[in-house]
Write a protein that holds these residues in place. Structure first.
Motif, PDB file in Angstrom:
ATOM      1  N   LEU A 122     -13.178  11.240  95.372  1.00  0.00           N
ATOM      2  CA  LEU A 122     -11.089  11.037  95.157  1.00  0.00           C
ATOM      3  C   LEU A 122     -10.844   9.306  94.262  1.00  0.00           C
ATOM      4  CD1 LEU A 122     -10.617  11.202  98.869  1.00  0.00           C
ATOM      5  CD2 LEU A 122      -9.597  12.141  97.051  1.00  0.00           C
ATOM      6  N   ARG A 123     -12.275   8.288  94.609  1.00  0.00           N
ATOM      7  CA  ARG A 123     -12.389   6.922  93.931  1.00  0.00           C
ATOM      8  C   ARG A 123     -12.749   7.227  92.303  1.00  0.00           C
ATOM      9  NH1 ARG A 123     -16.627   4.613  96.526  1.00  0.00           N
ATOM     10  NH2 ARG A 123     -17.531   4.694  94.361  1.00  0.00           N
ATOM     11  N   ASN A 124     -13.358   8.401  92.328  1.00  0.00           N
ATOM     12  CA  ASN A 124     -13.125   8.692  90.509  1.00  0.00           C
ATOM     13  C   ASN A 124     -12.211  10.583  90.252  1.00  0.00           C
ATOM     14  OD1 ASN A 124     -16.094   8.012  89.594  1.00  0.00           O
ATOM     15  ND2 ASN A 124     -16.265   8.089  91.572  1.00  0.00           N
ATOM     16  N   GLY A 125     -11.274  10.057  90.974  1.00  0.00           N
ATOM     17  CA  GLY A 125     -10.241  11.377  90.888  1.00  0.00           C
ATOM     18  C   GLY A 125     -10.694  12.746  90.198  1.00  0.00           C
ATOM     19  N   ILE A 126     -11.749  13.282  91.952  1.00  0.00           N
ATOM     20  CA  ILE A 126     -11.768  14.040  91.701  1.00  0.00           C
ATOM     21  C   ILE A 126     -10.756  15.313  92.742  1.00  0.00           C
ATOM     22  CG2 ILE A 126     -13.569  16.429  92.295  1.00  0.00           C
ATOM     23  CD1 ILE A 126     -14.026  14.735  89.673  1.00  0.00           C
ATOM     24  N   PRO A 127     -10.061  16.086  92.221  1.00  0.00           N
ATOM     25  CA  PRO A 127      -9.694  16.746  93.597  1.00  0.00           C
ATOM     26  C   PRO A 127     -10.534  17.711  94.222  1.00  0.00           C
ATOM     27  CG  PRO A 127      -8.950  17.416  91.487  1.00  0.00           C
ATOM     28  CD  PRO A 127      -9.679  16.616  91.402  1.00  0.00           C
ATOM     29  N   PHE A 128     -10.236  18.271  95.884  1.00  0.00           N
ATOM     30  CA  PHE A 128     -10.440  19.124  96.053  1.00  0.00           C
ATOM     31  C   PHE A 128     -11.014  20.714  95.524  1.00  0.00           C
ATOM     32  CE2 PHE A 128     -10.773  23.095  98.457  1.00  0.00           C
ATOM     33  CZ  PHE A 128     -11.733  22.533  99.930  1.00  0.00           C
ATOM     34  N   ALA A 129      -9.833  20.927  94.689  1.00  0.00           N
ATOM     35  CA  ALA A 129     -10.198  22.721  93.937  1.00  0.00           C
ATOM     36  C   ALA A 129     -11.459  22.348  93.269  1.00  0.00           C
ATOM     37  CB  ALA A 129      -8.598  22.501  93.086  1.00  0.00           C
ATOM     38  N   GLU A 130     -11.615  20.843  92.508  1.00  0.00           N
ATOM     39  CA  GLU A 130     -12.235  21.146  91.339  1.00  0.00           C
ATOM     40  C   GLU A 130     -13.684  20.884  92.100  1.00  0.00           C
ATOM     41  OE1 GLU A 130     -13.660  17.851  88.163  1.00  0.00           O
ATOM     42  OE2 GLU A 130     -11.782  17.987  89.081  1.00  0.00           O
ATOM     43  N   PHE A 131     -13.994  20.191  93.385  1.00  0.00           N
ATOM     44  CA  PHE A 131     -15.378  20.377  94.170  1.00  0.00           C
ATOM     45  C   PHE A 131     -15.171  21.766  94.895  1.00  0.00           C
ATOM     46  CE2 PHE A 131     -16.907  19.699  98.647  1.00  0.00           C
ATOM     47  CZ  PHE A 131     -17.973  19.175  98.238  1.00  0.00           C
ATOM     48  N   ALA A 132     -14.429  22.198  95.189  1.00  0.00           N
ATOM     49  CA  ALA A 132     -14.709  23.646  96.003  1.00  0.00           C
ATOM     50  C   ALA A 132     -15.489  24.393  94.019  1.00  0.00           C
ATOM     51  CB  ALA A 132     -12.932  24.239  96.288  1.00  0.00           C
ATOM     52  N   GLU A 133     -15.242  24.241  92.824  1.00  0.00           N
ATOM     53  CA  GLU A 133     -15.214  24.987  92.643  1.00  0.00           C
ATOM     54  C   GLU A 133     -16.668  25.011  92.372  1.00  0.00           C
ATOM     55  OE1 GLU A 133     -14.533  27.727  90.448  1.00  0.00           O
ATOM     56  OE2 GLU A 133     -13.403  27.804  91.740  1.00  0.00           O
ATOM     57  N   LEU A 134     -17.327  23.712  91.917  1.00  0.00           N
ATOM     58  CA  LEU A 134     -18.798  23.501  92.129  1.00  0.00           C
ATOM     59  C   LEU A 134     -19.626  23.402  93.448  1.00  0.00           C
ATOM     60  CD1 LEU A 134     -18.213  19.390  91.087  1.00  0.00           C
ATOM     61  CD2 LEU A 134     -19.566  21.625  89.891  1.00  0.00           C
ATOM     62  N   VAL A 135     -18.647  23.252  94.328  1.00  0.00           N
ATOM     63  CA  VAL A 135     -19.666  24.224  96.147  1.00  0.00           C
ATOM     64  C   VAL A 135     -19.447  25.655  95.465  1.00  0.00           C
ATOM     65  CG1 VAL A 135     -19.424  24.659  98.220  1.00  0.00           C
ATOM     66  CG2 VAL A 135     -18.411  22.186  97.744  1.00  0.00           C
ATOM     67  N   LYS A 136     -18.248  26.204  94.909  1.00  0.00           N
ATOM     68  CA  LYS A 136     -19.127  28.140  94.556  1.00  0.00           C
ATOM     69  C   LYS A 136     -19.993  27.836  94.235  1.00  0.00           C
ATOM     70  CE  LYS A 136     -14.076  29.370  95.382  1.00  0.00           C
ATOM     71  NZ  LYS A 136     -13.357  29.651  94.504  1.00  0.00           N
ATOM     72  N   ARG A 137     -20.156  27.461  92.858  1.00  0.00           N
ATOM     73  CA  ARG A 137     -21.465  27.492  91.571  1.00  0.00           C
ATOM     74  C   ARG A 137     -22.477  27.151  92.448  1.00  0.00           C
ATOM     75  NH1 ARG A 137     -19.057  24.124  87.047  1.00  0.00           N
ATOM     76  NH2 ARG A 137     -17.362  25.683  87.495  1.00  0.00           N
ATOM     77  N   ALA A 138     -22.869  26.547  93.475  1.00  0.00           N
ATOM     78  CA  ALA A 138     -23.815  25.874  94.273  1.00  0.00           C
ATOM     79  C   ALA A 138     -24.699  26.990  95.357  1.00  0.00           C
ATOM     80  CB  ALA A 138     -24.161  24.975  94.983  1.00  0.00           C
ATOM     81  N   TYR A 139     -23.374  27.433  95.375  1.00  0.00           N
ATOM     82  CA  TYR A 139     -23.813  28.930  96.004  1.00  0.00           C
ATOM     83  C   TYR A 139     -24.815  29.563  96.188  1.00  0.00           C
ATOM     84  CZ  TYR A 139     -22.448  27.566 100.802  1.00  0.00           C
ATOM     85  OH  TYR A 139     -21.830  27.438 102.472  1.00  0.00           O
ATOM     86  N   VAL A 140     -23.816  30.097  94.853  1.00  0.00           N
ATOM     87  CA  VAL A 140     -24.053  31.248  93.440  1.00  0.00           C
ATOM     88  C   VAL A 140     -25.489  31.130  93.065  1.00  0.00           C
ATOM     89  CG1 VAL A 140     -23.424  32.646  91.362  1.00  0.00           C
ATOM     90  CG2 VAL A 140     -21.699  32.203  93.542  1.00  0.00           C
ATOM     91  N   ASP A 141     -26.039  29.964  92.601  1.00  0.00           N
ATOM     92  CA  ASP A 141     -26.347  29.700  92.196  1.00  0.00           C
ATOM     93  C   ASP A 141     -28.085  29.416  92.781  1.00  0.00           C
ATOM     94  OD1 ASP A 141     -28.941  28.923  90.477  1.00  0.00           O
ATOM     95  OD2 ASP A 141     -28.516  26.600  90.239  1.00  0.00           O
ATOM     96  N   ALA A 142     -28.125  28.873  94.830  1.00  0.00           N
ATOM     97  CA  ALA A 142     -28.899  29.039  95.433  1.00  0.00           C
ATOM     98  C   ALA A 142     -29.256  30.793  95.871  1.00  0.00           C
ATOM     99  CB  ALA A 142     -28.577  28.326  96.288  1.00  0.00           C
ATOM    100  N   ALA A 143     -27.759  30.933  96.127  1.00  0.00           N
ATOM    101  CA  ALA A 143     -28.602  33.111  96.362  1.00  0.00           C
ATOM    102  C   ALA A 143     -29.289  33.707  95.555  1.00  0.00           C
ATOM    103  CB  ALA A 143     -27.303  33.647  96.822  1.00  0.00           C
TER     104      ALA A 143
END
Length: 285
Positions: free
Chosen positions: A25-46
């Motif tokens: 939040l302090r660096n201006g990252i909204p939830f939607a942007e964070f959620a996209e990164l989480v999806k990417r990390a899930y796919v990368d790990a899988a």
């Protein structure tokens, strides 16, 4: 499905995510942007960590594992492929940090007792030569300004450059500090994960210890912060003296002539404190 309050992994994840949300939040990252990164990390790990070595990983299998649609898996996989293609083959460590490490370990920049010597800015065995060996194409002036900014290097009475600290630590939410944040948290979680599953594979556990007390009077905190910082710095410098000379970049005196496989390893130390929240249940009883 277990509720948030009874699932130990959920509780642990929330404790991790709470301070991370504050940083985002302090660096201006909204939830939607964070959620996209989480999806990417899930796919990368899988696709990378849970594959059957006999079969090529598929979008369908990754979709089953992650709970994402095959379309979403394909999208994230294509983004990852582009990121991996554009990424350098070798992890690039912070160049200012490499300069400091070279100053500490390279005998050419040490006195007879093995301590870093004061350096002129130009000339043979100067700061400029140190930067040329260990920072690639960074200019000596740019490296010096950064090291002066964070207090690692100072100018002596005769104009020579003096190393004040044996480690480079950037400040604030700079790009370098955010890189360290990503590396430190990733390394800690990887160590914890290794130790959690280690018994299943009979692997050697990695060292993981924390010193915690929860009833410390506030009036001793200033002394404790100072003492903890001094002792931690001393320990890390001792470890650095042992491990640093084995680093191939240091051993080759910055020539970059490195062959064979490499291992990334280290020890992390961090300090923490926070006000202890009252136990509501205990007060009610």
């Amino acid at each position: 499905m277990k509720s948030f309050n009874t699932n130990p992994l959920h509780r642990a994840l929330y404790r991790i995510l709470r301070p991370m949300a504050r940083l985002l939040l302090r660096n201006g990252i909204p939830f939607a942007e964070f959620a996209e990164l989480v999806k990417r990390a899930y796919v990368d790990a899988a696709m990378e960590d849970f594959t059957d070595q006999r079969k090529k990983p598929t979008d369908s299998r990754a979709a089953v594992m992650t709970g994402l649609t095959r379309k979403e898996v394909k999208k994230q996989r294509e983004i990852l492929a582009g990121e991996h293609q554009g990424a350098p083959g070798k992890r690039q460590e912070n160049r200012a940090s490499r300069v400091v490490s070279g100053w500490v370990h390279d005998p050419a920049f040490q006195n007879s007792e093995g301590q870093p010597v004061a350096l002129p800015f130009d000339g043979p065995l100067s700061f400029s030569e140190l930067v040329r060996r260990y920072s690639g194409d960074m200019t000596p002036r740019a490296v010096l300004e950064e090291l002066q900014r964070v207090g690692v290097v100072a100018v002596g009475d005769a104009g020579e450059l003096v190393l004040r600290q044996r480690a480079y630590v950037p400040a604030g939410d700079s790009e370098e500090m955010l890189q360290i944040f990503g590396e430190d948290v990733s390394d800690l979680i990887a160590t914890i994960d290794h130790n959690l599953v280690g018994s299943e594979h009979n692997s050697q556990p990695l060292f993981q210890r924390t010193l915690v007390y929860n009833n410390i009077p506030p009036e001793i905190m200033a002394r404790w912060r100072k003492y903890a910082a001094q002792q931690s710095q001393t320990m890390l410098e001792q470890l650095d003296r042992w491990l640093g000379p084995h680093d191939r970049d240091i051993a080759s005196h910055g020539t970059g002539k490195v062959t064979g496989d490499s291992v990334r390893t280290g020890v992390g130390v961090f300090y923490f404190e926070d006000p202890l929240q009252p136990d509501i249940e205990r007060e009610r009883n």
